[in-house]
Scaffold this active site. Structure first.
Site, PDB file in Angstrom:
ATOM      1  N   ARG A 117       0.814  -1.274  -0.023  1.00 40.29           N
ATOM      2  CA  ARG A 117       0.177  -0.020  -0.156  1.00 40.29           C
ATOM      3  C   ARG A 117       0.871   1.189  -0.094  1.00 40.29           C
ATOM      4  O   ARG A 117       2.111   1.258   0.350  1.00 40.29           O
ATOM      5  CB  ARG A 117      -0.908   0.042   1.187  1.00 40.29           C
ATOM      6  CG  ARG A 117      -1.904  -1.171   1.266  1.00 40.29           C
ATOM      7  CD  ARG A 117      -2.488  -1.198   2.752  1.00 40.29           C
ATOM      8  NE  ARG A 117      -3.730  -2.210   2.653  1.00 40.29           N
ATOM      9  CZ  ARG A 117      -3.430  -3.122   3.566  1.00 40.29           C
ATOM     10  NH1 ARG A 117      -2.414  -3.202   3.852  1.00 40.29           N
ATOM     11  NH2 ARG A 117      -4.549  -4.069   3.373  1.00 40.29           N
ATOM     12  N   LYS A 139      -2.293  -2.342   7.940  1.00 40.76           N
ATOM     13  CA  LYS A 139      -3.670  -1.771   8.378  1.00 40.76           C
ATOM     14  C   LYS A 139      -3.641  -2.148   9.971  1.00 40.76           C
ATOM     15  O   LYS A 139      -3.591  -3.377  10.065  1.00 40.76           O
ATOM     16  CB  LYS A 139      -4.924  -1.690   7.654  1.00 40.76           C
ATOM     17  CG  LYS A 139      -4.875  -0.894   6.433  1.00 40.76           C
ATOM     18  CD  LYS A 139      -6.236  -1.322   5.779  1.00 40.76           C
ATOM     19  CE  LYS A 139      -6.425  -0.199   4.516  1.00 40.76           C
ATOM     20  NZ  LYS A 139      -7.708  -0.591   3.851  1.00 40.76           N
ATOM     21  N   HIS A 192      -1.981   2.519  -6.128  1.00 40.68           N
ATOM     22  CA  HIS A 192      -2.794   1.546  -5.967  1.00 40.68           C
ATOM     23  C   HIS A 192      -2.954   0.585  -7.207  1.00 40.68           C
ATOM     24  O   HIS A 192      -3.256  -0.516  -7.085  1.00 40.68           O
ATOM     25  CB  HIS A 192      -4.218   1.837  -5.606  1.00 40.68           C
ATOM     26  CG  HIS A 192      -4.569   1.049  -4.343  1.00 40.68           C
ATOM     27  ND1 HIS A 192      -3.755   0.690  -3.188  1.00 40.68           N
ATOM     28  CD2 HIS A 192      -5.527   0.240  -4.155  1.00 40.68           C
ATOM     29  CE1 HIS A 192      -4.592  -0.050  -2.322  1.00 40.68           C
ATOM     30  NE2 HIS A 192      -5.598  -0.497  -2.804  1.00 40.68           N
ATOM     31  N   ARG A 227      -0.590  -2.064  -7.013  1.00 42.74           N
ATOM     32  CA  ARG A 227      -0.769  -3.142  -6.072  1.00 42.74           C
ATOM     33  C   ARG A 227      -1.787  -4.038  -6.776  1.00 42.74           C
ATOM     34  O   ARG A 227      -1.794  -5.262  -6.450  1.00 42.74           O
ATOM     35  CB  ARG A 227      -1.426  -2.382  -4.886  1.00 42.74           C
ATOM     36  CG  ARG A 227      -2.164  -3.392  -3.695  1.00 42.74           C
ATOM     37  CD  ARG A 227      -2.208  -2.653  -2.644  1.00 42.74           C
ATOM     38  NE  ARG A 227      -3.276  -3.328  -1.616  1.00 42.74           N
ATOM     39  CZ  ARG A 227      -2.805  -4.127  -0.632  1.00 42.74           C
ATOM     40  NH1 ARG A 227      -1.328  -4.272  -0.617  1.00 42.74           N
ATOM     41  NH2 ARG A 227      -3.917  -4.683   0.071  1.00 42.74           N
ATOM     42  N   HIS A 284      -4.852  -8.564   3.323  1.00 51.82           N
ATOM     43  CA  HIS A 284      -6.338  -8.645   3.525  1.00 51.82           C
ATOM     44  C   HIS A 284      -6.753  -9.305   4.740  1.00 51.82           C
ATOM     45  O   HIS A 284      -6.633 -10.616   4.800  1.00 51.82           O
ATOM     46  CB  HIS A 284      -6.805  -9.226   2.236  1.00 51.82           C
ATOM     47  CG  HIS A 284      -6.808  -8.286   1.152  1.00 51.82           C
ATOM     48  ND1 HIS A 284      -7.143  -8.676  -0.248  1.00 51.82           N
ATOM     49  CD2 HIS A 284      -6.763  -6.827   1.144  1.00 51.82           C
ATOM     50  CE1 HIS A 284      -7.160  -7.615  -0.910  1.00 51.82           C
ATOM     51  NE2 HIS A 284      -6.621  -6.579  -0.386  1.00 51.82           N
ATOM     52  N   TYR A 299      -9.932 -10.231  -7.239  1.00 54.57           N
ATOM     53  CA  TYR A 299      -9.120 -10.662  -8.301  1.00 54.57           C
ATOM     54  C   TYR A 299      -9.198 -11.479  -9.261  1.00 54.57           C
ATOM     55  O   TYR A 299      -8.539 -11.748 -10.335  1.00 54.57           O
ATOM     56  CB  TYR A 299      -7.423 -10.495  -7.676  1.00 54.57           C
ATOM     57  CG  TYR A 299      -7.201  -9.125  -7.293  1.00 54.57           C
ATOM     58  CD1 TYR A 299      -6.875  -8.267  -7.818  1.00 54.57           C
ATOM     59  CD2 TYR A 299      -7.380  -8.731  -5.740  1.00 54.57           C
ATOM     60  CE1 TYR A 299      -6.324  -6.911  -7.438  1.00 54.57           C
ATOM     61  CE2 TYR A 299      -6.755  -7.825  -5.109  1.00 54.57           C
ATOM     62  CZ  TYR A 299      -6.511  -6.726  -5.858  1.00 54.57           C
ATOM     63  OH  TYR A 299      -6.290  -5.580  -5.310  1.00 54.57           O
TER      64      TYR A 299
END
Length: 298
Positions: A146, A172, A241, A244, A267, A276
């Site tokens: 990220r 995150k 992004h 990514r 994730h 994806y």
């Protein structure tokens, strides 16, 4: 406690105790600002479900899409939950409210050929900045980082890149994960490390620095990538992004290992990674349309 003071207290708790990123806290503040603007003089403790439904309808009428409304409702629900835990309201007026659905937007990814063009070395007007940019973008694509994760990297990661071919990333919610670094990215990082002292101010720990010698800003990374894409004739609006997304799409196309891609992207839920698989199907559909005899005979 006034509504504004309650918002400040909740956001401070999210930042200090739950360690949410400044960007996330800023988004929550903006979403709660919409709530306070909509309530006007109505006390928060007096709000009921029909009030929230009306607020959501008003925002939708102003052009706010389903995904934005979902995030806004999430912020409101969390805030009211916090108020309820402290006995300041009796019930959460956001419970049971769903935002309007919006078309699912697939993340945009570059093709393998476009990515190769973007990351091909070219003569920059400043070789030091050019080496830094190539190292950043190679690392983006190599490891699926990220933007916030990339700018937060310190020079200490160079040892693990050189010896183990991997780095630890703080993602995150302060979750650590281990991500691989490919050979091209390792070469680009080594080239940048040899030139970094020409730009970095003394004692600066940041791996990537700006022209003033301090840690590079996310906005500068975005502008440098957009500039590079334009100079190389790639599609407009190439952003960090997108690299990514390209990483995830290309690894999934080659391996089919959704669980591994989830781990590398960081994730929390496999559902976030499953988008994806749709990108992969789009690739297969294009191959079918261009190669199958019956597809050509439309």
């Amino acid at each position: 406690m006034t509504p504004a003071a309650a918002v400040d207290a909740w956001l401070a708790e999210l930042s200090d105790q739950r360690r949410l990123s400044p960007h996330t806290v800023s988004n929550y503040r903006r979403d709660l600002g919409k709530l306070l603007a909509a309530t006007g003089e109505t006390p928060l403790a007096s709000l009921l479900v029909h009030h929230i439904r009306r607020f959501v309808a008003q925002l939708h009428g102003q052009g706010l899409g389903g995904r934005s409304l979902a995030r806004t409702l999430s912020a409101w629900r969390g805030f009211f939950g916090w108020l309820g835990e402290r006995g300041l309201i009796k019930a959460n007026p956001c419970d049971g409210i769903r935002p309007p659905k919006s078309p699912r937007m697939l993340p945009k990814a570059l093709s393998v050929d476009e990515t190769a063009r973007l990351l091909a070395p070219f003569e920059d007007d400043d070789p030091v900045l050019g080496a830094r940019d190539l190292a950043m973008f190679e690392l983006f694509y190599s490891s699926g980082l990220r933007l916030a994760e990339l700018v937060a990297l310190d020079c200490e990661v160079l040892d693990s890149v050189a010896h183990e071919g991997e780095i630890r990333v703080l993602g995150k919610r302060s979750k650590l994960r281990l991500v691989p670094v490919g050979s091209k990215a390792r070469e680009a990082l080594a080239a940048w490390a040899a030139l970094r002292e020409q730009l970095a101010k003394p004692g600066e720990k940041a791996l990537f620095v700006g022209q003033r010698g301090g840690r590079i800003s996310p906005r500068l990374v975005e502008s440098r990538l957009a500039r590079r894409a334009v100079l190389l004739g790639l599609p407009a609006h190439v952003h960090p992004h997108m690299l990514r997304h390209s990483f995830a799409s290309h690894v999934l196309q080659s391996s089919g290992d959704l669980r591994a891609v989830q781990e590398m992207l960081g994730h929390a839920s496999i559902a976030s990674t499953q988008v994806y698989t749709h990108l992969d199907f789009q690739h297969l559909a294009k191959v079918y349309d261009s190669a199958h005899p019956r597809a050509k005979a439309k």
